[in-house]
Design a protein around this motif. Sequence first.
Motif, mmCIF file in Angstrom:
data_model
loop_
_atom_site.group_PDB
_atom_site.id
_atom_site.type_symbol
_atom_site.label_atom_id
_atom_site.label_comp_id
_atom_site.label_asym_id
_atom_site.label_seq_id
_atom_site.Cartn_x
_atom_site.Cartn_y
_atom_site.Cartn_z
ATOM 1 N N SER A 184 0.859 -1.181 0.000
ATOM 2 C CA SER A 184 0.000 0.000 0.000
ATOM 3 C C SER A 184 0.896 1.231 0.000
ATOM 4 N N ARG A 185 0.286 2.389 -0.168
ATOM 5 C CA ARG A 185 1.102 3.598 -0.191
ATOM 6 C C ARG A 185 0.318 4.784 0.340
ATOM 7 N N ASP A 186 1.056 5.770 0.790
ATOM 8 C CA ASP A 186 0.491 7.042 1.209
ATOM 9 C C ASP A 186 1.132 8.095 0.311
ATOM 10 N N ASN A 187 0.400 8.550 -0.682
ATOM 11 C CA ASN A 187 0.964 9.480 -1.656
ATOM 12 C C ASN A 187 1.350 10.813 -1.026
ATOM 13 N N ALA A 188 0.599 11.240 -0.021
ATOM 14 C CA ALA A 188 0.910 12.511 0.631
ATOM 15 C C ALA A 188 2.256 12.449 1.346
ATOM 16 N N LYS A 189 2.644 11.255 1.770
ATOM 17 C CA LYS A 189 3.906 11.082 2.501
ATOM 18 C C LYS A 189 5.000 10.460 1.644
ATOM 19 N N ASN A 190 4.688 10.183 0.378
ATOM 20 C CA ASN A 190 5.665 9.514 -0.502
ATOM 21 C C ASN A 190 6.225 8.253 0.155
ATOM 22 N N THR A 191 5.338 7.487 0.733
ATOM 23 C CA THR A 191 5.735 6.294 1.486
ATOM 24 C C THR A 191 5.001 5.074 0.948
ATOM 25 N N VAL A 192 5.742 3.979 0.834
ATOM 26 C CA VAL A 192 5.167 2.713 0.419
ATOM 27 C C VAL A 192 5.367 1.705 1.549
ATOM 28 N N TYR A 193 4.403 0.814 1.700
ATOM 29 C CA TYR A 193 4.420 -0.175 2.766
ATOM 30 C C TYR A 193 4.333 -1.582 2.179
ATOM 31 N N LEU A 194 4.842 -2.539 2.939
ATOM 32 C CA LEU A 194 4.693 -3.946 2.580
ATOM 33 C C LEU A 194 4.345 -4.706 3.843
ATOM 34 N N ARG A 195 3.112 -5.162 3.904
ATOM 35 C CA ARG A 195 2.662 -5.984 5.014
ATOM 36 C C ARG A 195 2.893 -7.433 4.619
ATOM 37 N N MET A 196 3.641 -8.176 5.438
ATOM 38 C CA MET A 196 3.990 -9.556 5.130
ATOM 39 C C MET A 196 3.423 -10.460 6.219
ATOM 40 N N ASP A 197 2.487 -11.319 5.840
ATOM 41 C CA ASP A 197 1.868 -12.264 6.769
ATOM 42 C C ASP A 197 2.223 -13.688 6.368
ATOM 43 N N SER A 198 2.008 -14.605 7.296
ATOM 44 C CA SER A 198 2.275 -16.021 7.034
ATOM 45 C C SER A 198 3.662 -16.214 6.434
ATOM 46 N N LEU A 199 4.632 -15.599 7.049
ATOM 47 C CA LEU A 199 5.985 -15.635 6.511
ATOM 48 C C LEU A 199 6.554 -17.047 6.532
ATOM 49 N N LYS A 200 7.349 -17.337 5.505
ATOM 50 C CA LYS A 200 7.986 -18.633 5.346
ATOM 51 C C LYS A 200 9.508 -18.460 5.339
ATOM 52 N N PRO A 201 10.244 -19.494 5.673
ATOM 53 C CA PRO A 201 11.711 -19.374 5.624
ATOM 54 C C PRO A 201 12.225 -18.927 4.253
ATOM 55 N N TRP B 6 16.556 3.593 -5.572
ATOM 56 C CA TRP B 6 16.513 2.401 -4.725
ATOM 57 C C TRP B 6 16.835 2.743 -3.282
ATOM 58 N N GLY B 7 16.173 2.049 -2.378
ATOM 59 C CA GLY B 7 16.514 2.148 -0.973
ATOM 60 C C GLY B 7 17.703 1.275 -0.646
ATOM 61 N N GLN B 8 18.148 1.342 0.584
ATOM 62 C CA GLN B 8 19.378 0.667 0.976
ATOM 63 C C GLN B 8 19.177 -0.800 1.328
ATOM 64 N N GLY B 9 17.958 -1.236 1.468
ATOM 65 C CA GLY B 9 17.693 -2.629 1.814
ATOM 66 C C GLY B 9 17.529 -2.840 3.307
ATOM 67 N N THR B 10 16.632 -3.743 3.634
ATOM 68 C CA THR B 10 16.411 -4.095 5.035
ATOM 69 C C THR B 10 16.298 -5.618 5.121
ATOM 70 N N GLN B 11 16.949 -6.202 6.104
ATOM 71 C CA GLN B 11 17.037 -7.660 6.217
ATOM 72 C C GLN B 11 15.768 -8.241 6.849
ATOM 73 N N VAL B 12 15.258 -9.281 6.213
ATOM 74 C CA VAL B 12 14.146 -10.063 6.763
ATOM 75 C C VAL B 12 14.636 -11.502 6.904
ATOM 76 N N THR B 13 14.518 -12.036 8.106
ATOM 77 C CA THR B 13 14.943 -13.411 8.369
ATOM 78 C C THR B 13 13.784 -14.167 8.993
ATOM 79 N N VAL B 14 13.418 -15.269 8.355
ATOM 80 C CA VAL B 14 12.308 -16.094 8.837
ATOM 81 C C VAL B 14 12.869 -17.462 9.200
ATOM 82 N N SER B 15 12.712 -17.839 10.448
ATOM 83 C CA SER B 15 13.231 -19.122 10.911
ATOM 84 C C SER B 15 12.110 -20.145 11.004
ATOM 85 N N SER B 16 12.480 -21.377 10.788
ATOM 86 C CA SER B 16 11.470 -22.455 10.806
ATOM 87 C C SER B 16 11.270 -23.004 12.218
#
Length: 120
Positions: A69-86, A110-120
Amino acid sequence: VQLQACGGGSVQAGGSLRLSCLASGSIFKVTTMGWYRQAPGKERELVATISSENNTNYADSVKGRFTTSRDNAKNTVYLRMDSLKPEDTGVYYCNAEIRRIGHVAWYTYWGQGTQVTVSS
């Protein structure tokens, strides 16, 4: 112009995370914004995109689990991640098509990247 992503972290399988990415600087307009990820030893791949009219596109591997989703007034984009898998583990990057103030051309940032780690 800068894109700053945040919200990554470590979760167990089945958990959730919400990433956000703020575009800032001399911005005239932002069109498509998106999320990509890169797992160790693999190429960067598309996760999701969203247009300025809120039309979305998702990789088959995340459909039904991730929502952008995004908020155009804030120039911000979001990513909601559910049911994450390894296999969702990786560095997540945001990007945006931006026209700068005083310029006519559009560029991809491009942004700088952010780490997502999903453990089993």
